[in-house]
Motif scaffolding. Sequence first.
Motif, mmCIF file in Angstrom:
data_model
loop_
_atom_site.group_PDB
_atom_site.id
_atom_site.type_symbol
_atom_site.label_atom_id
_atom_site.label_comp_id
_atom_site.label_asym_id
_atom_site.label_seq_id
_atom_site.Cartn_x
_atom_site.Cartn_y
_atom_site.Cartn_z
ATOM 1 N N PHE A 13 -3.117 -12.217 -1.347
ATOM 2 C CA PHE A 13 -1.658 -12.568 -0.545
ATOM 3 C C PHE A 13 -0.556 -11.757 -2.211
ATOM 4 O O PHE A 13 0.432 -12.073 -1.684
ATOM 5 C CB PHE A 13 -1.081 -14.402 -0.520
ATOM 6 C CG PHE A 13 -2.003 -14.859 0.307
ATOM 7 C CD1 PHE A 13 -1.220 -14.693 1.266
ATOM 8 C CD2 PHE A 13 -2.755 -15.297 -0.167
ATOM 9 C CE1 PHE A 13 -1.966 -15.648 2.712
ATOM 10 C CE2 PHE A 13 -3.977 -15.526 0.953
ATOM 11 C CZ PHE A 13 -3.460 -16.204 2.599
ATOM 12 N N ASP A 14 -1.193 -11.030 -2.556
ATOM 13 C CA ASP A 14 -0.536 -10.033 -3.647
ATOM 14 C C ASP A 14 0.595 -8.721 -2.978
ATOM 15 O O ASP A 14 -0.752 -7.724 -2.931
ATOM 16 C CB ASP A 14 -1.372 -9.717 -4.521
ATOM 17 C CG ASP A 14 -0.516 -8.823 -6.031
ATOM 18 O OD1 ASP A 14 0.257 -8.679 -5.821
ATOM 19 O OD2 ASP A 14 -1.355 -8.315 -7.123
ATOM 20 N N ARG A 15 1.891 -8.857 -2.422
ATOM 21 C CA ARG A 15 1.882 -7.369 -1.994
ATOM 22 C C ARG A 15 2.064 -6.373 -2.877
ATOM 23 O O ARG A 15 3.026 -5.256 -2.258
ATOM 24 C CB ARG A 15 2.903 -8.168 -0.970
ATOM 25 C CG ARG A 15 2.155 -9.265 0.241
ATOM 26 C CD ARG A 15 2.106 -8.772 1.040
ATOM 27 N NE ARG A 15 1.992 -9.833 2.314
ATOM 28 C CZ ARG A 15 1.001 -9.176 3.585
ATOM 29 N NH1 ARG A 15 0.820 -7.903 3.340
ATOM 30 N NH2 ARG A 15 0.817 -10.255 4.197
ATOM 31 N N MET A 16 2.376 -6.922 -3.967
ATOM 32 C CA MET A 16 2.720 -6.131 -4.602
ATOM 33 C C MET A 16 1.488 -4.523 -4.931
ATOM 34 O O MET A 16 1.797 -4.443 -5.606
ATOM 35 C CB MET A 16 3.111 -6.312 -6.449
ATOM 36 C CG MET A 16 3.956 -7.252 -6.214
ATOM 37 S SD MET A 16 5.554 -5.952 -6.606
ATOM 38 C CE MET A 16 6.580 -7.664 -4.430
ATOM 39 N N GLN A 17 0.402 -4.588 -4.837
ATOM 40 C CA GLN A 17 -1.044 -3.698 -4.631
ATOM 41 C C GLN A 17 -0.757 -2.722 -3.315
ATOM 42 O O GLN A 17 -0.303 -3.290 -2.359
ATOM 43 C CB GLN A 17 -1.714 -4.417 -4.441
ATOM 44 C CG GLN A 17 -2.727 -5.832 -5.446
ATOM 45 C CD GLN A 17 -2.868 -4.838 -6.763
ATOM 46 O OE1 GLN A 17 -3.899 -4.032 -6.687
ATOM 47 N NE2 GLN A 17 -3.068 -5.093 -7.547
ATOM 48 N N VAL A 18 -0.858 -1.598 -4.006
ATOM 49 C CA VAL A 18 -0.932 -0.308 -3.227
ATOM 50 C C VAL A 18 -1.806 0.228 -2.614
ATOM 51 O O VAL A 18 -2.235 0.405 -3.563
ATOM 52 C CB VAL A 18 0.299 0.747 -3.031
ATOM 53 C CG1 VAL A 18 0.673 1.217 -1.931
ATOM 54 C CG2 VAL A 18 1.667 0.011 -3.417
ATOM 55 N N ALA A 19 -2.416 0.169 -1.408
ATOM 56 C CA ALA A 19 -3.951 1.022 -1.080
ATOM 57 C C ALA A 19 -3.446 2.244 -0.897
ATOM 58 O O ALA A 19 -2.068 2.316 0.711
ATOM 59 C CB ALA A 19 -4.000 -0.154 0.237
ATOM 60 N N TYR A 20 -4.081 3.142 -0.919
ATOM 61 C CA TYR A 20 -3.657 4.394 -0.471
ATOM 62 C C TYR A 20 -4.783 5.139 -0.442
ATOM 63 O O TYR A 20 -5.883 5.551 -1.162
ATOM 64 C CB TYR A 20 -2.359 5.254 -1.930
ATOM 65 C CG TYR A 20 -2.651 4.930 -2.289
ATOM 66 C CD1 TYR A 20 -3.846 6.960 -3.393
ATOM 67 C CD2 TYR A 20 -2.907 4.314 -3.756
ATOM 68 C CE1 TYR A 20 -3.900 7.421 -4.342
ATOM 69 C CE2 TYR A 20 -3.028 4.854 -5.085
ATOM 70 C CZ TYR A 20 -3.860 5.843 -5.373
ATOM 71 O OH TYR A 20 -4.230 6.611 -6.970
ATOM 72 N N LYS A 21 -4.583 6.721 0.166
ATOM 73 C CA LYS A 21 -6.161 7.823 0.311
ATOM 74 C C LYS A 21 -5.633 8.728 -0.891
ATOM 75 O O LYS A 21 -5.018 9.256 -0.748
ATOM 76 C CB LYS A 21 -6.789 7.880 1.442
ATOM 77 C CG LYS A 21 -6.932 6.908 2.084
ATOM 78 C CD LYS A 21 -7.454 7.821 3.754
ATOM 79 C CE LYS A 21 -8.254 6.571 4.918
ATOM 80 N NZ LYS A 21 -8.010 7.330 5.893
ATOM 81 N N ALA A 22 -6.391 8.980 -1.883
ATOM 82 C CA ALA A 22 -5.960 10.053 -2.990
ATOM 83 C C ALA A 22 -6.491 10.991 -2.331
ATOM 84 O O ALA A 22 -7.160 11.448 -1.416
ATOM 85 C CB ALA A 22 -7.179 10.047 -3.978
ATOM 86 N N SER A 23 -5.101 11.815 -2.122
ATOM 87 C CA SER A 23 -4.604 13.553 -1.675
ATOM 88 C C SER A 23 -6.005 14.165 -2.018
ATOM 89 O O SER A 23 -6.364 15.186 -1.261
ATOM 90 C CB SER A 23 -3.287 14.329 -2.404
ATOM 91 O OG SER A 23 -1.891 12.747 -1.997
ATOM 92 N N SER A 24 -5.982 14.268 -2.989
ATOM 93 C CA SER A 24 -7.789 15.256 -3.204
ATOM 94 C C SER A 24 -8.920 15.463 -2.968
ATOM 95 O O SER A 24 -9.095 15.533 -2.192
ATOM 96 C CB SER A 24 -7.555 15.796 -4.794
ATOM 97 O OG SER A 24 -7.971 13.979 -5.377
#
Length: 153
Positions: free
Chosen positions: A86-97
Amino acid sequence: MKRVWIYQSNRFLQAEEITRIEDILQEFVSQWTAHGSQLAGSFVVRYNLFLMLMVDEEQAMVTGCSIDKSVHLLKKIEQELDITLFDRMQVAYKASSSGKLCIASRDEFAALVENGDVNSDTIVFNNMLTAVEEVAEKWEVPLKDSWHARVFL
């Protein structure tokens, strides 16, 4: 409409943890009701990081109580597996490189944007979606096309 709730773990899950989550959620959705009506619930674990809980509301509508039951169950999963969902302050993303899936705190992500390690084309995950039909096209999107842009760009 088919509703979805997307929960992101604070860490990547191990195979045995995913099996445990799937067992717990399978039992839950098979008994999930709203005012005595069986809900057409389902779930999926994606990328060893996201739990998606879904309900086909064409068969029966969810209620506040049925949503509360799911939240209570997810909090039990958190405790059992020592994770945070429930931690909405975590961002998941795909590293550009590399395209590798990464997790960052809000502050870490802001620093990545400022340093140029993350840019407007970096893929982020929009966990705020509520319709299953949106997941295919609006869940994994470039930062510039997500709510993240208002916060980080």
